[in-house]
Design an enzyme around this catalytic site. Structure first.
Site, PDB file in Angstrom:
ATOM      1  N   GLU A 113      -7.804   6.969  -0.676  1.00 28.10           N
ATOM      2  CA  GLU A 113      -6.812   7.944  -0.224  1.00 28.10           C
ATOM      3  C   GLU A 113      -7.527   9.032   0.585  1.00 28.10           C
ATOM      4  O   GLU A 113      -8.694   9.350   0.333  1.00 28.10           O
ATOM      5  CB  GLU A 113      -6.135   8.570  -1.460  1.00 28.10           C
ATOM      6  CG  GLU A 113      -4.991   9.465  -1.165  1.00 28.10           C
ATOM      7  CD  GLU A 113      -3.747   8.729  -0.691  1.00 28.10           C
ATOM      8  OE1 GLU A 113      -3.000   9.342   0.091  1.00 28.10           O
ATOM      9  OE2 GLU A 113      -3.521   7.573  -1.082  1.00 28.10           O
ATOM     10  N   ARG A 120       7.219   2.393  -3.313  1.00 28.74           N
ATOM     11  CA  ARG A 120       6.085   3.291  -3.543  1.00 28.74           C
ATOM     12  C   ARG A 120       5.989   3.658  -4.997  1.00 28.74           C
ATOM     13  O   ARG A 120       6.976   3.720  -5.717  1.00 28.74           O
ATOM     14  CB  ARG A 120       6.254   4.581  -2.728  1.00 28.74           C
ATOM     15  CG  ARG A 120       5.973   4.452  -1.247  1.00 28.74           C
ATOM     16  CD  ARG A 120       4.520   4.143  -0.931  1.00 28.74           C
ATOM     17  NE  ARG A 120       3.574   4.866  -1.758  1.00 28.74           N
ATOM     18  CZ  ARG A 120       3.076   6.049  -1.471  1.00 28.74           C
ATOM     19  NH1 ARG A 120       3.398   6.682  -0.369  1.00 28.74           N
ATOM     20  NH2 ARG A 120       2.223   6.630  -2.286  1.00 28.74           N
ATOM     21  N   TYR A 171       7.082   7.252  -9.939  1.00 31.45           N
ATOM     22  CA  TYR A 171       6.002   8.232 -10.015  1.00 31.45           C
ATOM     23  C   TYR A 171       5.840   8.655 -11.461  1.00 31.45           C
ATOM     24  O   TYR A 171       6.789   9.152 -12.072  1.00 31.45           O
ATOM     25  CB  TYR A 171       6.303   9.431  -9.106  1.00 31.45           C
ATOM     26  CG  TYR A 171       6.245   9.032  -7.653  1.00 31.45           C
ATOM     27  CD1 TYR A 171       5.082   9.210  -6.923  1.00 31.45           C
ATOM     28  CD2 TYR A 171       7.335   8.428  -7.029  1.00 31.45           C
ATOM     29  CE1 TYR A 171       5.001   8.801  -5.603  1.00 31.45           C
ATOM     30  CE2 TYR A 171       7.262   8.016  -5.699  1.00 31.45           C
ATOM     31  CZ  TYR A 171       6.098   8.209  -5.004  1.00 31.45           C
ATOM     32  OH  TYR A 171       6.017   7.801  -3.706  1.00 31.45           O
ATOM     33  N   ARG A 175      -4.686  -8.797 -10.348  1.00 32.36           N
ATOM     34  CA  ARG A 175      -4.816 -10.257 -10.364  1.00 32.36           C
ATOM     35  C   ARG A 175      -5.154 -10.790 -11.751  1.00 32.36           C
ATOM     36  O   ARG A 175      -4.688 -11.842 -12.160  1.00 32.36           O
ATOM     37  CB  ARG A 175      -5.879 -10.704  -9.370  1.00 32.36           C
ATOM     38  CG  ARG A 175      -5.361 -10.709  -7.970  1.00 32.36           C
ATOM     39  CD  ARG A 175      -6.171 -11.628  -7.069  1.00 32.36           C
ATOM     40  NE  ARG A 175      -5.548 -11.599  -5.753  1.00 32.36           N
ATOM     41  CZ  ARG A 175      -5.788 -10.684  -4.829  1.00 32.36           C
ATOM     42  NH1 ARG A 175      -6.645  -9.719  -5.072  1.00 32.36           N
ATOM     43  NH2 ARG A 175      -5.167 -10.729  -3.672  1.00 32.36           N
ATOM     44  N   ARG A 226       6.880  13.483  -5.729  1.00 26.05           N
ATOM     45  CA  ARG A 226       8.194  13.158  -5.183  1.00 26.05           C
ATOM     46  C   ARG A 226       9.294  13.645  -6.116  1.00 26.05           C
ATOM     47  O   ARG A 226      10.059  12.866  -6.660  1.00 26.05           O
ATOM     48  CB  ARG A 226       8.323  11.640  -4.955  1.00 26.05           C
ATOM     49  CG  ARG A 226       7.474  11.079  -3.840  1.00 26.05           C
ATOM     50  CD  ARG A 226       7.778  11.642  -2.455  1.00 26.05           C
ATOM     51  NE  ARG A 226       9.159  11.548  -2.040  1.00 26.05           N
ATOM     52  CZ  ARG A 226       9.675  10.561  -1.334  1.00 26.05           C
ATOM     53  NH1 ARG A 226       8.912   9.562  -0.948  1.00 26.05           N
ATOM     54  NH2 ARG A 226      10.943  10.591  -0.995  1.00 26.05           N
ATOM     55  N   ARG A 274      -2.258   5.207  -6.171  1.00 24.85           N
ATOM     56  CA  ARG A 274      -0.984   4.993  -5.481  1.00 24.85           C
ATOM     57  C   ARG A 274      -0.855   3.520  -5.128  1.00 24.85           C
ATOM     58  O   ARG A 274      -1.852   2.819  -4.977  1.00 24.85           O
ATOM     59  CB  ARG A 274      -0.907   5.839  -4.209  1.00 24.85           C
ATOM     60  CG  ARG A 274      -0.832   7.331  -4.467  1.00 24.85           C
ATOM     61  CD  ARG A 274      -0.949   8.101  -3.141  1.00 24.85           C
ATOM     62  NE  ARG A 274      -0.698   9.516  -3.272  1.00 24.85           N
ATOM     63  CZ  ARG A 274      -1.617  10.433  -3.536  1.00 24.85           C
ATOM     64  NH1 ARG A 274      -2.878  10.066  -3.733  1.00 24.85           N
ATOM     65  NH2 ARG A 274      -1.303  11.702  -3.619  1.00 24.85           N
ATOM     66  N   CYS A 326      -7.294  -2.645  -1.182  1.00 25.30           N
ATOM     67  CA  CYS A 326      -7.605  -1.368  -1.818  1.00 25.30           C
ATOM     68  C   CYS A 326      -8.289  -0.471  -0.796  1.00 25.30           C
ATOM     69  O   CYS A 326      -9.227  -0.901  -0.121  1.00 25.30           O
ATOM     70  CB  CYS A 326      -8.546  -1.573  -3.000  1.00 25.30           C
ATOM     71  SG  CYS A 326      -7.927  -2.680  -4.266  1.00 25.30           S
TER      72      CYS A 326
END
Length: 121
Positions: free
Chosen positions: A79, A7, A109, A63, A117, A91, A76
């Site tokens: 959120e 993540r 992060y 890409r 986090r 994210r 994609c």
């Protein structure tokens, strides 16, 4: 060999192609450096962005900037729009095939997303 999710998140300065591009490059580069994987180790990548970031698809940037990712499946999505959540946040979830134990995976992060986090610091 196991599949492990890595993540990461980063805040983006503004809703512009250049700002999102810079964030994608910085975040993906740091995750790759921290976890030392190759493109052929990648199962798939999922990007999410908050609703205030809608100028370009982060997979398109990945890409274009990392040619070795051309065969990596990417998606994609937006959120969830949760009240009082972090704004302008990109994210990523990178699922890789690896011999790393779950505790050896290094999640990344950056910038304002560090507060998401704090337990991983």
């Amino acid at each position: 060999m196991y599949q492990r999710g890595i993540r990461g998140a980063i805040t983006v300065e503004e809703n512009s192609v250049e700002a999102v591009k810079s964030a994608v490059i910085e975040l993906f580069s740091e995750i790759r450096k921290s976890n030392n994987f190759k493109s052929e180790d990648i199962s798939h990548i999922i990007f999410t962005m908050t609703k205030d970031l809608n100028c370009i698809y982060p997979a398109k940037i990945a890409r274009e900037e990392f040619q070795d990712l051309q065969y990596s499946p990417m998606m994609c999505v937006q959120e969830l729009d949760i009240e009082n959540s972090l704004e302008k946040c990109l994210r990523i979830l990178i699922v890789i095939n690896t011999d790393l134990a779950q505790t050896q995976v290094k999640h990344v992060y950056l910038k304002g997303a560090e507060k998401l986090r704090k337990d991983l610091k």
